[in-house]
Design a protein around this motif. Structure first.
Motif, PDB file in Angstrom:
ATOM      1  N   SER A 268      -7.448  -5.505  -5.712  1.00  0.00           N
ATOM      2  CA  SER A 268      -8.763  -6.126  -5.812  1.00  0.00           C
ATOM      3  C   SER A 268      -9.025  -6.479  -7.268  1.00  0.00           C
ATOM      4  CB  SER A 268      -9.850  -5.177  -5.293  1.00  0.00           C
ATOM      5  OG  SER A 268     -11.143  -5.727  -5.482  1.00  0.00           O
ATOM      6  N   THR A 269      -9.187  -7.753  -7.551  1.00  0.00           N
ATOM      7  CA  THR A 269      -9.447  -8.199  -8.910  1.00  0.00           C
ATOM      8  C   THR A 269     -10.943  -8.242  -9.177  1.00  0.00           C
ATOM      9  OG1 THR A 269      -9.625 -10.577  -8.494  1.00  0.00           O
ATOM     10  CG2 THR A 269      -7.403  -9.658  -8.701  1.00  0.00           C
ATOM     11  N   SER A 270     -11.282  -8.361 -10.460  1.00  0.00           N
ATOM     12  CA  SER A 270     -12.692  -8.447 -10.830  1.00  0.00           C
ATOM     13  C   SER A 270     -13.354  -9.694 -10.267  1.00  0.00           C
ATOM     14  CB  SER A 270     -12.831  -8.427 -12.355  1.00  0.00           C
ATOM     15  OG  SER A 270     -12.189  -9.544 -12.948  1.00  0.00           O
ATOM     16  N   GLY A 271     -12.558 -10.719  -9.985  1.00  0.00           N
ATOM     17  CA  GLY A 271     -13.079 -11.942  -9.410  1.00  0.00           C
ATOM     18  C   GLY A 271     -13.192 -11.927  -7.901  1.00  0.00           C
ATOM     19  N   GLY A 272     -12.836 -10.815  -7.275  1.00  0.00           N
ATOM     20  CA  GLY A 272     -12.986 -10.693  -5.835  1.00  0.00           C
ATOM     21  C   GLY A 272     -11.769 -11.098  -5.024  1.00  0.00           C
ATOM     22  N   ILE A 273     -10.643 -11.300  -5.661  1.00  0.00           N
ATOM     23  CA  ILE A 273      -9.425 -11.637  -4.946  1.00  0.00           C
ATOM     24  C   ILE A 273      -8.835 -10.368  -4.339  1.00  0.00           C
ATOM     25  CG2 ILE A 273      -7.143 -12.672  -5.094  1.00  0.00           C
ATOM     26  CD1 ILE A 273      -9.472 -14.611  -5.543  1.00  0.00           C
ATOM     27  N   ILE A 274      -8.562 -10.413  -3.054  1.00  0.00           N
ATOM     28  CA  ILE A 274      -8.041  -9.276  -2.307  1.00  0.00           C
ATOM     29  C   ILE A 274      -6.649  -9.598  -1.799  1.00  0.00           C
ATOM     30  CG2 ILE A 274      -8.425  -7.710  -0.386  1.00  0.00           C
ATOM     31  CD1 ILE A 274     -10.556  -7.524  -2.531  1.00  0.00           C
ATOM     32  N   ASP A 275      -5.779  -8.605  -1.860  1.00  0.00           N
ATOM     33  CA  ASP A 275      -4.431  -8.773  -1.354  1.00  0.00           C
ATOM     34  C   ASP A 275      -3.966  -7.477  -0.718  1.00  0.00           C
ATOM     35  OD1 ASP A 275      -1.093  -9.024  -2.423  1.00  0.00           O
ATOM     36  OD2 ASP A 275      -2.040 -10.457  -1.078  1.00  0.00           O
ATOM     37  N   TYR A 276      -3.204  -7.587   0.374  1.00  0.00           N
ATOM     38  CA  TYR A 276      -2.690  -6.430   1.085  1.00  0.00           C
ATOM     39  C   TYR A 276      -1.209  -6.594   1.354  1.00  0.00           C
ATOM     40  CZ  TYR A 276      -7.598  -5.485   2.204  1.00  0.00           C
ATOM     41  OH  TYR A 276      -8.948  -5.241   2.131  1.00  0.00           O
ATOM     42  N   ALA A 277      -0.532  -5.470   1.400  1.00  0.00           N
ATOM     43  CA  ALA A 277       0.842  -5.485   1.870  1.00  0.00           C
ATOM     44  C   ALA A 277       0.864  -5.814   3.358  1.00  0.00           C
ATOM     45  CB  ALA A 277       1.501  -4.129   1.628  1.00  0.00           C
ATOM     46  N   ASP A 278       1.914  -6.482   3.789  1.00  0.00           N
ATOM     47  CA  ASP A 278       2.012  -6.857   5.195  1.00  0.00           C
ATOM     48  C   ASP A 278       1.938  -5.637   6.113  1.00  0.00           C
ATOM     49  OD1 ASP A 278       4.395  -9.576   4.682  1.00  0.00           O
ATOM     50  OD2 ASP A 278       2.206  -9.542   4.583  1.00  0.00           O
ATOM     51  N   SER A 279       2.445  -4.514   5.651  1.00  0.00           N
ATOM     52  CA  SER A 279       2.499  -3.326   6.483  1.00  0.00           C
ATOM     53  C   SER A 279       1.132  -2.727   6.783  1.00  0.00           C
ATOM     54  CB  SER A 279       3.390  -2.264   5.826  1.00  0.00           C
ATOM     55  OG  SER A 279       2.898  -1.918   4.545  1.00  0.00           O
ATOM     56  N   VAL A 280       0.108  -3.095   6.009  1.00  0.00           N
ATOM     57  CA  VAL A 280      -1.218  -2.512   6.207  1.00  0.00           C
ATOM     58  C   VAL A 280      -2.278  -3.543   6.550  1.00  0.00           C
ATOM     59  CG1 VAL A 280      -0.613  -0.674   4.604  1.00  0.00           C
ATOM     60  CG2 VAL A 280      -1.961  -2.627   3.793  1.00  0.00           C
ATOM     61  N   LYS A 281      -1.939  -4.809   6.574  1.00  0.00           N
ATOM     62  CA  LYS A 281      -2.914  -5.845   6.888  1.00  0.00           C
ATOM     63  C   LYS A 281      -3.533  -5.610   8.258  1.00  0.00           C
ATOM     64  CE  LYS A 281      -1.179  -9.670   4.074  1.00  0.00           C
ATOM     65  NZ  LYS A 281      -0.521 -10.995   4.078  1.00  0.00           N
ATOM     66  N   GLY A 282      -4.835  -5.741   8.312  1.00  0.00           N
ATOM     67  CA  GLY A 282      -5.559  -5.521   9.550  1.00  0.00           C
ATOM     68  C   GLY A 282      -5.943  -4.084   9.794  1.00  0.00           C
ATOM     69  N   ARG A 283      -5.399  -3.152   9.006  1.00  0.00           N
ATOM     70  CA  ARG A 283      -5.696  -1.735   9.185  1.00  0.00           C
ATOM     71  C   ARG A 283      -6.395  -1.127   7.969  1.00  0.00           C
ATOM     72  NH1 ARG A 283      -1.776   1.790   9.555  1.00  0.00           N
ATOM     73  NH2 ARG A 283      -0.222   0.555   8.408  1.00  0.00           N
ATOM     74  N   PHE A 284      -6.022  -1.573   6.778  1.00  0.00           N
ATOM     75  CA  PHE A 284      -6.592  -1.034   5.545  1.00  0.00           C
ATOM     76  C   PHE A 284      -7.547  -2.042   4.928  1.00  0.00           C
ATOM     77  CE2 PHE A 284      -2.884   1.981   4.199  1.00  0.00           C
ATOM     78  CZ  PHE A 284      -2.917   2.573   5.448  1.00  0.00           C
ATOM     79  N   THR A 285      -8.570  -1.527   4.264  1.00  0.00           N
ATOM     80  CA  THR A 285      -9.531  -2.365   3.566  1.00  0.00           C
ATOM     81  C   THR A 285      -9.810  -1.772   2.190  1.00  0.00           C
ATOM     82  OG1 THR A 285     -10.605  -3.021   5.645  1.00  0.00           O
ATOM     83  CG2 THR A 285     -11.811  -3.421   3.603  1.00  0.00           C
ATOM     84  N   ILE A 286      -9.637  -2.578   1.162  1.00  0.00           N
ATOM     85  CA  ILE A 286      -9.977  -2.155  -0.187  1.00  0.00           C
ATOM     86  C   ILE A 286     -11.358  -2.703  -0.534  1.00  0.00           C
ATOM     87  CG2 ILE A 286      -8.837  -4.134  -1.283  1.00  0.00           C
ATOM     88  CD1 ILE A 286      -8.097  -2.279  -3.613  1.00  0.00           C
ATOM     89  N   SER A 287     -12.158  -1.895  -1.180  1.00  0.00           N
ATOM     90  CA  SER A 287     -13.473  -2.319  -1.624  1.00  0.00           C
ATOM     91  C   SER A 287     -13.788  -1.627  -2.938  1.00  0.00           C
ATOM     92  CB  SER A 287     -14.549  -2.014  -0.573  1.00  0.00           C
ATOM     93  OG  SER A 287     -14.639  -0.623  -0.328  1.00  0.00           O
ATOM     94  N   ARG A 288     -14.758  -2.144  -3.636  1.00  0.00           N
ATOM     95  CA  ARG A 288     -15.117  -1.564  -4.924  1.00  0.00           C
ATOM     96  C   ARG A 288     -16.615  -1.573  -5.127  1.00  0.00           C
ATOM     97  NH1 ARG A 288     -11.822  -5.224  -9.087  1.00  0.00           N
ATOM     98  NH2 ARG A 288     -13.267  -4.352 -10.640  1.00  0.00           N
ATOM     99  N   ASP A 289     -17.086  -0.546  -5.785  1.00  0.00           N
ATOM    100  CA  ASP A 289     -18.479  -0.419  -6.180  1.00  0.00           C
ATOM    101  C   ASP A 289     -18.476  -0.377  -7.698  1.00  0.00           C
ATOM    102  OD1 ASP A 289     -21.072   0.307  -6.828  1.00  0.00           O
ATOM    103  OD2 ASP A 289     -21.271   1.681  -5.144  1.00  0.00           O
ATOM    104  N   ASN A 290     -18.709  -1.514  -8.309  1.00  0.00           N
ATOM    105  CA  ASN A 290     -18.618  -1.595  -9.760  1.00  0.00           C
ATOM    106  C   ASN A 290     -19.658  -0.724 -10.462  1.00  0.00           C
ATOM    107  OD1 ASN A 290     -16.449  -3.412  -9.733  1.00  0.00           O
ATOM    108  ND2 ASN A 290     -17.805  -5.194  -9.668  1.00  0.00           N
TER     109      ASN A 290
END
Length: 115
Positions: free
Chosen positions: A51-73
């Protein structure tokens, strides 16, 4: 000095959920990216989410659809919501806080998925 404190790991059954937290303290940059990695014994470390400061999110294929990254700045905290966990998700999970002039890692938290 930037330090990361991880929490939320534990033992869960297949199909269960966990939420990992990673809180950063110290001289935190206003622009930073957060990452989650994992490493199982005898296996290569892999990046699972970013998760970048600009809001770009990326996941490994193995966890897509199951894991969610989020941040509380405001709390300097990043989370990894892990759903539909599988035994192959078992690993030590590390958070990474990448500022513009530093690169800090947490000490890891164990996630074990087993019946």
């Amino acid at each position: 000095q930037v330090q990361l404190e991880e929490s939320g790991g534990g033992l869960v059954q297949p199909g269960g959920s966990l939420r990992l937290s990673c809180t950063t303290s110290g001289s935190i940059d206003t622009v930073y990216a957060m990452y989650w990695y994992r490493q199982a014994p005898g296996k290569e470390r892999e990046q699972v989410a970013a998760s970048t400061s600009g809001g770009i999110i990326d996941y490994a294929d193995s966890v897509k659809g199951r894991f969610t990254i989020s941040r509380d700045n405001a709390k300097n905290t990043v989370y990894l919501q892990m759903n539909s966990l599988k035994p192959e998700d078992t690993a030590v999970y590390y958070c990474r806080h990448l500022g513009r002039d530093y690169d800090a890692w947490g000490q890891g938290t164990q996630v074990t998925v087993s019946s």
